[in-house]
Design a protein around this motif. Sequence first.
Motif, PDB file in Angstrom:
ATOM      1  N   ILE A  70       0.462  -0.538   0.146  1.00 18.19           N
ATOM      2  CA  ILE A  70      -0.255  -0.460   0.211  1.00 18.19           C
ATOM      3  C   ILE A  70       0.911   1.679  -0.033  1.00 18.19           C
ATOM      4  O   ILE A  70       1.413   1.231   0.826  1.00 18.19           O
ATOM      5  CB  ILE A  70      -0.994  -0.284   0.913  1.00 18.19           C
ATOM      6  N   PRO A  71       0.509   2.530  -0.889  1.00 17.57           N
ATOM      7  CA  PRO A  71       1.107   3.490  -0.191  1.00 17.57           C
ATOM      8  C   PRO A  71       1.270   4.203   0.342  1.00 17.57           C
ATOM      9  O   PRO A  71       0.113   4.735   1.235  1.00 17.57           O
ATOM     10  CB  PRO A  71       0.511   4.160  -1.858  1.00 17.57           C
ATOM     11  N   HIS A  72       2.259   4.733   1.216  1.00 17.93           N
ATOM     12  CA  HIS A  72       2.782   5.616   2.734  1.00 17.93           C
ATOM     13  C   HIS A  72       3.365   6.778   1.904  1.00 17.93           C
ATOM     14  O   HIS A  72       4.217   6.668   0.429  1.00 17.93           O
ATOM     15  CB  HIS A  72       2.911   4.802   3.314  1.00 17.93           C
ATOM     16  N   THR A  73       3.252   7.246   2.991  1.00 16.86           N
ATOM     17  CA  THR A  73       4.061   8.901   2.583  1.00 16.86           C
ATOM     18  C   THR A  73       5.445   8.860   4.252  1.00 16.86           C
ATOM     19  O   THR A  73       4.596   7.913   5.132  1.00 16.86           O
ATOM     20  CB  THR A  73       3.606  10.469   2.488  1.00 16.86           C
ATOM     21  N   TYR A 105       4.174  11.835  10.363  1.00 16.99           N
ATOM     22  CA  TYR A 105       3.360  10.838   9.887  1.00 16.99           C
ATOM     23  C   TYR A 105       3.295  10.079   8.651  1.00 16.99           C
ATOM     24  O   TYR A 105       4.157  11.275   7.871  1.00 16.99           O
ATOM     25  CB  TYR A 105       2.215  11.512  10.551  1.00 16.99           C
ATOM     26  N   CYS A 106       2.452   9.566   8.150  1.00 18.68           N
ATOM     27  CA  CYS A 106       2.014   8.801   6.835  1.00 18.68           C
ATOM     28  C   CYS A 106       0.527  10.098   6.731  1.00 18.68           C
ATOM     29  O   CYS A 106      -0.653  10.008   7.330  1.00 18.68           O
ATOM     30  CB  CYS A 106       1.534   7.893   6.183  1.00 18.68           C
ATOM     31  N   THR A 107       1.094  10.869   5.249  1.00 24.47           N
ATOM     32  CA  THR A 107      -0.377  11.877   5.059  1.00 24.47           C
ATOM     33  C   THR A 107      -1.945  10.799   4.416  1.00 24.47           C
ATOM     34  O   THR A 107      -2.553  11.849   4.363  1.00 24.47           O
ATOM     35  CB  THR A 107       0.262  12.839   4.434  1.00 24.47           C
ATOM     36  N   ILE A 108      -1.342   9.516   3.467  1.00 24.27           N
ATOM     37  CA  ILE A 108      -2.658   8.963   3.558  1.00 24.27           C
ATOM     38  C   ILE A 108      -3.269   8.342   4.662  1.00 24.27           C
ATOM     39  O   ILE A 108      -4.289   7.634   5.088  1.00 24.27           O
ATOM     40  CB  ILE A 108      -1.569   8.496   2.955  1.00 24.27           C
ATOM     41  N   HIS A 109      -2.332   7.752   5.625  1.00 23.94           N
ATOM     42  CA  HIS A 109      -3.021   7.471   7.123  1.00 23.94           C
ATOM     43  C   HIS A 109      -2.623   7.893   8.265  1.00 23.94           C
ATOM     44  O   HIS A 109      -1.434   7.282   8.762  1.00 23.94           O
ATOM     45  CB  HIS A 109      -2.134   5.591   7.145  1.00 23.94           C
ATOM     46  N   PRO A 110      -3.664   9.410   8.964  1.00 23.49           N
ATOM     47  CA  PRO A 110      -2.615   9.829   9.555  1.00 23.49           C
ATOM     48  C   PRO A 110      -1.628   9.511  11.065  1.00 23.49           C
ATOM     49  O   PRO A 110      -1.330  10.032  11.967  1.00 23.49           O
ATOM     50  CB  PRO A 110      -3.360  11.069   9.752  1.00 23.49           C
ATOM     51  N   LYS A 111      -2.537   7.980  11.061  1.00 21.03           N
ATOM     52  CA  LYS A 111      -2.516   7.549  12.241  1.00 21.03           C
ATOM     53  C   LYS A 111      -1.224   6.937  12.279  1.00 21.03           C
ATOM     54  O   LYS A 111      -0.421   5.860  13.552  1.00 21.03           O
ATOM     55  CB  LYS A 111      -3.057   6.568  12.654  1.00 21.03           C
ATOM     56  N   MET A 112      -0.334   6.953  11.188  1.00 21.96           N
ATOM     57  CA  MET A 112       0.999   5.837  10.989  1.00 21.96           C
ATOM     58  C   MET A 112       1.409   7.395  11.434  1.00 21.96           C
ATOM     59  O   MET A 112       1.761   8.524  10.621  1.00 21.96           O
ATOM     60  CB  MET A 112       1.425   5.881   9.659  1.00 21.96           C
ATOM     61  N   THR A 113       2.538   7.229  12.575  1.00 22.82           N
ATOM     62  CA  THR A 113       3.492   8.150  13.180  1.00 22.82           C
ATOM     63  C   THR A 113       4.694   7.650  13.147  1.00 22.82           C
ATOM     64  O   THR A 113       5.290   6.460  14.141  1.00 22.82           O
ATOM     65  CB  THR A 113       2.901   8.755  14.203  1.00 22.82           C
TER      66      THR A 113
HETATM   67 CU   LIG Z   1       0.416   5.191   5.105  1.00 26.98          CU
END
Ligand SMILES: [Cu+2]
Length: 119
Positions: A70-73, A105-113
Amino acid sequence: MTKTNARIAGVVTPVMIAMLLLFAGSASVTANDQPSAASAEVTIDNFVFGPQTITVPVGATVTWTNKDDIPHTSVSTDGVFKSKVLDTDEKFSHTFDKAGTYPYYCTIHPKMTGKVVVQ
Ligand SMILES: [Cu+2]
């Protein structure tokens, strides 16, 4: 004879001092260069930045690799760095020139920090 020896000694000593200084100089340059040559890896896997907090010396380059399907940032909360969208196996690197704590953080999944601590 004595005169010649004295002359040689007079030449050799400054050369030796110069070599010692050169050696000392290059040794300290190597020590100073070590932090800037340092690098650290953060892996993005299963929606987690790992390690979540990474501590690196000033001048270190941190590389994020997306191991997810899955793409992440990886985007700094304070705007210090910002990756593009990373697809599987894509990488993003940032070099940290200043000490501090850099949350991201990941802008696509902001809970990822995650956090980079530079010291
Ligand atoms: Cu992500």
